[in-house]
Design a protein around this motif. Structure first.
Motif, PDB file in Angstrom:
ATOM      1  N   ARG A 313     -18.902  60.787 -56.349  1.00 45.38           N
ATOM      2  CA  ARG A 313     -18.238  62.058 -56.735  1.00 45.38           C
ATOM      3  C   ARG A 313     -16.813  61.739 -57.261  1.00 45.38           C
ATOM      4  O   ARG A 313     -16.211  60.712 -56.883  1.00 45.38           O
ATOM      5  N   VAL A 314     -16.480  62.279 -58.402  1.00 44.65           N
ATOM      6  CA  VAL A 314     -14.932  62.227 -59.115  1.00 44.65           C
ATOM      7  C   VAL A 314     -14.057  62.931 -58.262  1.00 44.65           C
ATOM      8  O   VAL A 314     -14.278  64.399 -58.022  1.00 44.65           O
ATOM      9  N   ASP A 315     -13.048  62.273 -57.376  1.00 44.05           N
ATOM     10  CA  ASP A 315     -12.153  63.072 -56.391  1.00 44.05           C
ATOM     11  C   ASP A 315     -11.043  63.545 -57.312  1.00 44.05           C
ATOM     12  O   ASP A 315     -10.398  64.663 -56.954  1.00 44.05           O
ATOM     13  N   LYS A 316     -10.453  62.542 -58.228  1.00 42.15           N
ATOM     14  CA  LYS A 316      -9.136  62.790 -58.659  1.00 42.15           C
ATOM     15  C   LYS A 316      -8.816  62.045 -59.866  1.00 42.15           C
ATOM     16  O   LYS A 316      -9.295  60.750 -59.758  1.00 42.15           O
ATOM     17  N   VAL A 317      -8.160  62.348 -60.738  1.00 41.62           N
ATOM     18  CA  VAL A 317      -7.743  61.534 -62.002  1.00 41.62           C
ATOM     19  C   VAL A 317      -6.262  61.560 -62.237  1.00 41.62           C
ATOM     20  O   VAL A 317      -5.714  62.953 -62.183  1.00 41.62           O
ATOM     21  N   GLU A 318      -5.344  60.546 -61.989  1.00 37.85           N
ATOM     22  CA  GLU A 318      -4.197  60.859 -62.318  1.00 37.85           C
ATOM     23  C   GLU A 318      -3.668  59.560 -63.251  1.00 37.85           C
ATOM     24  O   GLU A 318      -4.250  58.527 -63.308  1.00 37.85           O
ATOM     25  N   MET A 319      -2.347  59.752 -63.579  1.00 38.43           N
ATOM     26  CA  MET A 319      -1.743  58.614 -64.373  1.00 38.43           C
ATOM     27  C   MET A 319      -0.125  58.313 -63.706  1.00 38.43           C
ATOM     28  O   MET A 319       0.518  59.078 -63.486  1.00 38.43           O
ATOM     29  N   ASN A 320      -0.082  57.090 -63.571  1.00 39.04           N
ATOM     30  CA  ASN A 320       1.264  56.594 -63.131  1.00 39.04           C
ATOM     31  C   ASN A 320       2.490  56.676 -64.024  1.00 39.04           C
ATOM     32  O   ASN A 320       2.256  56.802 -65.352  1.00 39.04           O
ATOM     33  N   THR A 321       3.485  56.282 -63.680  1.00 39.05           N
ATOM     34  CA  THR A 321       4.683  56.208 -64.597  1.00 39.05           C
ATOM     35  C   THR A 321       4.681  55.132 -65.773  1.00 39.05           C
ATOM     36  O   THR A 321       5.439  55.017 -66.857  1.00 39.05           O
ATOM     37  N   THR A 322       3.908  54.274 -65.596  1.00 37.85           N
ATOM     38  CA  THR A 322       3.615  53.095 -66.399  1.00 37.85           C
ATOM     39  C   THR A 322       2.385  53.545 -67.651  1.00 37.85           C
ATOM     40  O   THR A 322       2.083  52.639 -68.274  1.00 37.85           O
ATOM     41  N   GLY A 323       1.832  54.508 -67.203  1.00 31.40           N
ATOM     42  CA  GLY A 323       0.779  54.986 -68.260  1.00 31.40           C
ATOM     43  C   GLY A 323      -0.518  54.700 -67.718  1.00 31.40           C
ATOM     44  O   GLY A 323      -1.321  54.844 -68.664  1.00 31.40           O
ATOM     45  N   LYS A 324      -0.873  53.946 -66.618  1.00 30.84           N
ATOM     46  CA  LYS A 324      -2.099  53.373 -66.303  1.00 30.84           C
ATOM     47  C   LYS A 324      -2.750  54.748 -65.524  1.00 30.84           C
ATOM     48  O   LYS A 324      -2.132  55.220 -64.650  1.00 30.84           O
ATOM     49  N   HIS A 325      -3.915  54.930 -65.736  1.00 33.31           N
ATOM     50  CA  HIS A 325      -4.623  55.865 -65.102  1.00 33.31           C
ATOM     51  C   HIS A 325      -5.242  55.404 -63.604  1.00 33.31           C
ATOM     52  O   HIS A 325      -5.758  53.935 -63.767  1.00 33.31           O
ATOM     53  N   ARG A 326      -5.313  56.240 -62.792  1.00 33.95           N
ATOM     54  CA  ARG A 326      -6.208  55.889 -61.616  1.00 33.95           C
ATOM     55  C   ARG A 326      -7.181  56.880 -61.417  1.00 33.95           C
ATOM     56  O   ARG A 326      -6.968  58.345 -61.227  1.00 33.95           O
ATOM     57  N   ILE A 327      -8.480  56.534 -61.118  1.00 33.78           N
ATOM     58  CA  ILE A 327      -9.235  57.553 -60.760  1.00 33.78           C
ATOM     59  C   ILE A 327     -10.156  57.331 -59.598  1.00 33.78           C
ATOM     60  O   ILE A 327     -10.795  55.949 -59.282  1.00 33.78           O
ATOM     61  N   TYR A 328     -10.095  58.154 -58.996  1.00 29.92           N
ATOM     62  CA  TYR A 328     -10.504  58.073 -57.373  1.00 29.92           C
ATOM     63  C   TYR A 328     -11.924  58.759 -57.358  1.00 29.92           C
ATOM     64  O   TYR A 328     -12.243  59.787 -57.749  1.00 29.92           O
ATOM     65  N   LEU A 329     -12.771  57.804 -56.879  1.00 27.58           N
ATOM     66  CA  LEU A 329     -14.147  58.301 -56.579  1.00 27.58           C
ATOM     67  C   LEU A 329     -14.690  57.975 -55.321  1.00 27.58           C
ATOM     68  O   LEU A 329     -14.122  57.219 -54.400  1.00 27.58           O
ATOM     69  N   SER A 330     -15.945  58.660 -54.859  1.00 26.00           N
ATOM     70  CA  SER A 330     -16.393  58.523 -53.556  1.00 26.00           C
ATOM     71  C   SER A 330     -17.970  58.280 -53.631  1.00 26.00           C
ATOM     72  O   SER A 330     -18.376  58.976 -54.543  1.00 26.00           O
TER      73      SER A 330
END
Length: 332
Positions: A313-330
């Motif tokens: 399951r895709v829980d969340k997609v975000e981008m930090n201040t350096t432009g790197k994405h974080r994708i949270y899955l379960s």
């Protein structure tokens, strides 16, 4: 009855396939499920009934029970097998050593399904009584044949030698050898990933035997799934990131295996613009993610291998201040 998810069953779906569990013991908790597709005619009958919200439909010799997701013999109702329904949309992504292509969306959890492996199983009539030493030899020959067009014969011969060294060993030892080979930095790792991601059936005779043996790895570890958080770094293009963002709260699956790590610091050492943070909160039914560090070629990497076809399951997609994405899955 199996639920229909509007977030998944969209225009990206290219095909719907129904399957039945072809294992000698379809209820076994120790064997990897062998999902066999229905014929096109039967598939159409089942899908039409499903879309009409019928509780069951009838084939020539079987009743299809949608409420329990079972195939039941018309002549002996004690003869039952699990069935599943798979949506096949395609998501493409560039492959590299640290990046494995993402797979396909699916509306089912706990669905262990690789079309590529399934094709090889059906073509070779593999079952629980099959001779694994013969499969190992096919894997060795297939890898050598595949490597010839790449000019990787020397590396392929070394891999084939490792396989043949365990040819007469117990099944679990054979599978663990395949896991170790997969974690080595060779052409095989890259090309297995790409072949599975693309469902490239052209390679089914050459890479199919090895992919099948590798797909059995949960069995070699007694289906004991790792519970906790695992990490992986990939290089994703904007379209792929948006695909994940548009799938928040929806279920998707990867075609290929996913090599991840329990160690957040280790994951950060790999190059890529996206960090996957994958949470496994309970032990999945078949052991979707296994700690393979005891047999990994790089034990210090604290590898956790995720089964090809595992749903998440895709829980969340975000981008930090350096432009790197974080994708949270379960995974559950």
């Amino acid at each position: 009855m199996a639920s229909k998810s509007a977030s998944v069953e969209n225009q990206s779906a290219t095909q719907v396939l129904w399957h039945w569990n072809a294992n000698l013991d379809p209820w076994s908790k120790t064997e990897t499920p062998q999902w066999k597709p229905y014929s096109k005619g039967d598939n159409d009958i089942i899908e039409q009934a499903y879309n009409k919200n019928q509780t069951e439909t009838k084939l020539e010799n079987y009743i299809i029970d949608f409420q329990q997701l079972l195939q039941i013999s018309k002549f002996d109702n004690t003869k039952q097998r699990p069935i599943n329904r798979v949506l096949i949309p395609q998501i493409n992504q560039t492959n590299s050593h640290t990046t494995q292509p993402s797979g396909k969306a699916s509306s089912f959890k706990d669905l262990h399904f690789s079309r590529f492996v399934n094709e090889w199983l059906i073509k070779n009539k593999i079952n629980s009584q099959s001779d694994y030493s013969n499969i190992v030899e096919k894997a060795a020959i297939g890898i050598i044949t595949y490597a010839e067009r790449l000019g990787e014969q020397s590396e392929a011969n070394l891999i084939a030698k490792q396989l043949r060294n365990v040819k007469k060993s117990q099944k679990n030892d054979i599978i663990k050898c395949c896991v170790k080979i997969y974690t080595q930095d060779t052409f095989l790792y890259r090309h297995v990933n790409k072949t599975l991601a693309d469902d490239n059936m052209i390679n089914v005779d050459t890479l199919g035997p090895f992919c099948f043996l590798l797909s059995c790895f949960p069995e070699a570890f007694e289906h004991i799934s790792y519970i906790g958080t695992i990490y992986r770094v990939d290089e994703l293009d904007r379209q792929m990131i948006e695909s994940y963002r548009n799938s928040i709260n929806g279920w998707k699956s990867w075609n290929g295996f996913r090599l991840t790590t329990k160690n957040h610091s280790k994951a950060q050492q790999f190059q890529g613009n996206t960090l996957f943070i994958i949470t496994i909160t309970e032990s999945p039914r078949f052991g979707n993610a296994i700690d393979i560090s005891p047999v990994s070629y790089h034990p210090d990497d604290e590898d956790v291998l995720v089964v090809a076809g595992t749903n998440f399951r895709v829980d969340k997609v975000e981008m930090n201040t350096t432009g790197k994405h974080r994708i949270y899955l379960s995974i559950a």
